[in-house]
Design a protein around this motif. Structure first.
Motif, PDB file in Angstrom:
ATOM      1  N   MET A  48     128.723  90.867 137.326  1.00  0.00           N
ATOM      2  CA  MET A  48     129.574  91.581 138.284  1.00  0.00           C
ATOM      3  C   MET A  48     130.484  92.606 137.628  1.00  0.00           C
ATOM      4  SD  MET A  48     130.630  88.443 140.856  1.00  0.00           S
ATOM      5  CE  MET A  48     131.352  87.398 139.567  1.00  0.00           C
ATOM      6  N   ALA A  49     130.445  92.698 136.296  1.00  0.00           N
ATOM      7  CA  ALA A  49     131.368  93.570 135.578  1.00  0.00           C
ATOM      8  C   ALA A  49     131.221  95.023 135.997  1.00  0.00           C
ATOM      9  CB  ALA A  49     131.155  93.423 134.067  1.00  0.00           C
ATOM     10  N   ASP A  50     129.992  95.475 136.207  1.00  0.00           N
ATOM     11  CA  ASP A  50     129.796  96.879 136.569  1.00  0.00           C
ATOM     12  C   ASP A  50     130.298  97.187 137.970  1.00  0.00           C
ATOM     13  OD1 ASP A  50     127.655  95.265 137.524  1.00  0.00           O
ATOM     14  OD2 ASP A  50     126.496  97.068 137.951  1.00  0.00           O
ATOM     15  N   LEU A  51     130.376  96.185 138.845  1.00  0.00           N
ATOM     16  CA  LEU A  51     130.941  96.405 140.166  1.00  0.00           C
ATOM     17  C   LEU A  51     132.418  96.760 140.066  1.00  0.00           C
ATOM     18  CD1 LEU A  51     129.284  93.500 142.201  1.00  0.00           C
ATOM     19  CD2 LEU A  51     128.922  95.945 142.563  1.00  0.00           C
ATOM     20  N   GLU A  52     133.130  96.062 139.193  1.00  0.00           N
ATOM     21  CA  GLU A  52     134.543  96.372 138.974  1.00  0.00           C
ATOM     22  C   GLU A  52     134.713  97.767 138.381  1.00  0.00           C
ATOM     23  OE1 GLU A  52     137.147  92.459 138.227  1.00  0.00           O
ATOM     24  OE2 GLU A  52     135.798  92.934 136.576  1.00  0.00           O
ATOM     25  N   GLN A  53     133.808  98.143 137.501  1.00  0.00           N
ATOM     26  CA  GLN A  53     133.881  99.465 136.875  1.00  0.00           C
ATOM     27  C   GLN A  53     133.574 100.582 137.867  1.00  0.00           C
ATOM     28  OE1 GLN A  53     131.110  99.105 133.634  1.00  0.00           O
ATOM     29  NE2 GLN A  53     132.364  97.625 132.511  1.00  0.00           N
ATOM     30  N   GLN A  54     132.643 100.311 138.769  1.00  0.00           N
ATOM     31  CA  GLN A  54     132.210 101.329 139.726  1.00  0.00           C
ATOM     32  C   GLN A  54     133.174 101.494 140.886  1.00  0.00           C
ATOM     33  OE1 GLN A  54     128.271 100.601 141.223  1.00  0.00           O
ATOM     34  NE2 GLN A  54     128.218 102.453 142.468  1.00  0.00           N
ATOM     35  N   PHE A  55     133.785 100.381 141.315  1.00  0.00           N
ATOM     36  CA  PHE A  55     134.626 100.419 142.509  1.00  0.00           C
ATOM     37  C   PHE A  55     136.036  99.903 142.176  1.00  0.00           C
ATOM     38  CE2 PHE A  55     130.271  99.563 144.079  1.00  0.00           C
ATOM     39  CZ  PHE A  55     130.086 100.719 144.843  1.00  0.00           C
ATOM     40  N   PRO A  56     137.049 100.733 142.329  1.00  0.00           N
ATOM     41  CA  PRO A  56     138.417 100.295 142.032  1.00  0.00           C
ATOM     42  C   PRO A  56     138.944  99.243 143.000  1.00  0.00           C
ATOM     43  CG  PRO A  56     138.411 102.491 143.001  1.00  0.00           C
ATOM     44  CD  PRO A  56     136.991 102.148 142.718  1.00  0.00           C
ATOM     45  N   ASN A  57     138.283  99.090 144.144  1.00  0.00           N
ATOM     46  CA  ASN A  57     138.734  98.108 145.130  1.00  0.00           C
ATOM     47  C   ASN A  57     137.951  96.803 145.075  1.00  0.00           C
ATOM     48  OD1 ASN A  57     136.441  99.433 146.063  1.00  0.00           O
ATOM     49  ND2 ASN A  57     137.073  99.445 148.215  1.00  0.00           N
ATOM     50  N   VAL A  58     137.296  96.545 143.939  1.00  0.00           N
ATOM     51  CA  VAL A  58     136.522  95.312 143.764  1.00  0.00           C
ATOM     52  C   VAL A  58     137.070  94.504 142.590  1.00  0.00           C
ATOM     53  CG1 VAL A  58     134.276  94.350 143.089  1.00  0.00           C
ATOM     54  CG2 VAL A  58     134.389  96.183 144.789  1.00  0.00           C
ATOM     55  N   THR A  59     137.243  93.206 142.803  1.00  0.00           N
ATOM     56  CA  THR A  59     137.623  92.274 141.743  1.00  0.00           C
ATOM     57  C   THR A  59     136.590  91.163 141.666  1.00  0.00           C
ATOM     58  OG1 THR A  59     140.002  92.679 141.992  1.00  0.00           O
ATOM     59  CG2 THR A  59     139.356  90.619 140.926  1.00  0.00           C
ATOM     60  N   ALA A  60     136.050  90.932 140.487  1.00  0.00           N
ATOM     61  CA  ALA A  60     135.050  89.885 140.280  1.00  0.00           C
ATOM     62  C   ALA A  60     135.731  88.589 139.860  1.00  0.00           C
ATOM     63  CB  ALA A  60     134.037  90.323 139.230  1.00  0.00           C
ATOM     64  N   LEU A  61     135.318  87.495 140.478  1.00  0.00           N
ATOM     65  CA  LEU A  61     135.877  86.182 140.168  1.00  0.00           C
ATOM     66  C   LEU A  61     134.753  85.195 139.913  1.00  0.00           C
ATOM     67  CD1 LEU A  61     138.542  85.937 143.028  1.00  0.00           C
ATOM     68  CD2 LEU A  61     138.969  86.573 140.637  1.00  0.00           C
ATOM     69  N   GLU A  62     134.852  84.466 138.828  1.00  0.00           N
ATOM     70  CA  GLU A  62     133.896  83.394 138.579  1.00  0.00           C
ATOM     71  C   GLU A  62     134.271  82.200 139.444  1.00  0.00           C
ATOM     72  OE1 GLU A  62     131.818  81.044 134.817  1.00  0.00           O
ATOM     73  OE2 GLU A  62     133.670  82.171 134.514  1.00  0.00           O
ATOM     74  N   LEU A  63     133.357  81.768 140.303  1.00  0.00           N
ATOM     75  CA  LEU A  63     133.686  80.701 141.239  1.00  0.00           C
ATOM     76  C   LEU A  63     132.445  79.901 141.607  1.00  0.00           C
ATOM     77  CD1 LEU A  63     135.870  79.403 143.090  1.00  0.00           C
ATOM     78  CD2 LEU A  63     135.121  80.982 144.879  1.00  0.00           C
ATOM     79  N   ASN A  64     132.587  78.595 141.541  1.00  0.00           N
ATOM     80  CA  ASN A  64     131.559  77.664 142.015  1.00  0.00           C
ATOM     81  C   ASN A  64     132.011  77.154 143.374  1.00  0.00           C
ATOM     82  OD1 ASN A  64     129.818  75.568 142.557  1.00  0.00           O
ATOM     83  ND2 ASN A  64     130.142  74.490 140.626  1.00  0.00           N
ATOM     84  N   VAL A  65     131.292  77.519 144.430  1.00  0.00           N
ATOM     85  CA  VAL A  65     131.721  77.159 145.780  1.00  0.00           C
ATOM     86  C   VAL A  65     131.709  75.653 146.015  1.00  0.00           C
ATOM     87  CG1 VAL A  65     131.042  79.366 146.784  1.00  0.00           C
ATOM     88  CG2 VAL A  65     129.386  77.488 146.730  1.00  0.00           C
ATOM     89  N   CYS A  66     131.052  74.908 145.128  1.00  0.00           N
ATOM     90  CA  CYS A  66     131.025  73.445 145.255  1.00  0.00           C
ATOM     91  C   CYS A  66     132.261  72.778 144.662  1.00  0.00           C
ATOM     92  CB  CYS A  66     129.781  72.888 144.570  1.00  0.00           C
ATOM     93  SG  CYS A  66     128.228  73.474 145.255  1.00  0.00           S
ATOM     94  N   ASP A  67     133.046  73.539 143.917  1.00  0.00           N
ATOM     95  CA  ASP A  67     134.243  73.012 143.257  1.00  0.00           C
ATOM     96  C   ASP A  67     135.444  73.212 144.180  1.00  0.00           C
ATOM     97  OD1 ASP A  67     136.481  72.493 141.677  1.00  0.00           O
ATOM     98  OD2 ASP A  67     135.616  73.410 139.883  1.00  0.00           O
TER      99      ASP A  67
END
Length: 244
Positions: free
Chosen positions: A42-61
């Motif tokens: 997801m790193a390139d999404l943050e680089q491409q879009f200033p309104n995007v933040t990537a978070l590592e998340l396990n929805v089961c946790d």
């Protein structure tokens, strides 16, 4: 269409989820949190879009989900749009399906959706509005050989969504809950399918093509936006007419 809206998309590292994030970002959402277990993808999404933040998340946790949503709420007050997209498959005929394959798919595809919605819906209800879009599938409405576990989860999220559309609109809150049910879509999950399988599915589809991620993202965008403000408790099939 999404100006001033804070959005969260699970399973956004690739495929349909990634396309949804890109679509939201291009529609000037205030901020999009893209959640996945593959942070590097997801790193390139943050680089491409200033309104995007990537978070590592396990929805089961559940604990991590709660902590993550609390931090977002502390900064933004609420989350206006939740897209429950994270999901997995572990296909097999029922006589060969292991308990682990059953449990894992149920945990991610059903309990993960429950965890995210349980954490975010109260924020939406307190704010008086919000849109929850959950990925189902035509398999969830019509079944499929070798996908007992997957079909169960995709049918389950439709039932949960119908319940949420009633529960979350109590006391005047305009919190909407809907599903999107994709048909046969070009994604990393289908790229390795045999050509004869693809040809068979295309032949069965009245529009005579596979769908693409953008077809699904456009439907999600509609349900996320105020253009669908009188739609709740529904399942939007985007399948080229595969299941009618």
């Amino acid at each position: 269409m999404l100006t001033d809206k804070v959005c969260l998309v699970t399973g956004g590292a690739q495929g349909i989820g990634r396309c949804i994030v890109e679509t939201f970002a291009n529609q000037n959402a205030k901020h999009i949190f893209v959640c996945d277990m593959n942070l590097g993808a997801m790193a390139d999404l943050e680089q491409q879009f200033p309104n995007v933040t990537a978070l590592e998340l396990n929805v089961c946790d559940r604990k991590h989900v709660s902590e993550t949503i609390t931090k977002i709420a502390e900064k933004y007050g609420t989350i206006d749009v939740l897209v429950n997209n994270a999901g997995i498959t572990r296909d097999n005929l029922i006589e060969n399906m292991t308990e682990n394959d059953w449990d894992l798919v149920i945990d991610v595809n059903l309990k993960g959706v429950f965890n995210m919605t349980q954490a975010i819906a109260p924020l939406m209800m307190a704010a008086g509005s919000g849109s929850i879009i959950t990925m189902s599938s035509v398999v969830g409405t019509d079944g499929n050989i070798g996908q007992t576990n997957y079909a169960a989860t995709k049918a389950g999220v439709i039932a949960m969504t119908k319940s949420w559309s009633k529960e979350f609109s109590r006391k005047g809150a305009k919190v909407r809950a809907n599903c999107v049910a994709p048909g046969f879509i070009e994604t990393p999950m289908t790229v390795d399918l045999p050509e004869k399988v693809i040809d068979h599915m295309v032949t069965k589809t009245p529009l005579k093509r596979m769908g693409v991620a953008k077809d699904i993202a456009n439907g999600v965008l509609f349900l996320a936006s105020d253009n669908s403000s009188f739609i709740t408790g529904q399942t939007l099939k985007i399948d080229g007419g595969l299941v009618i």
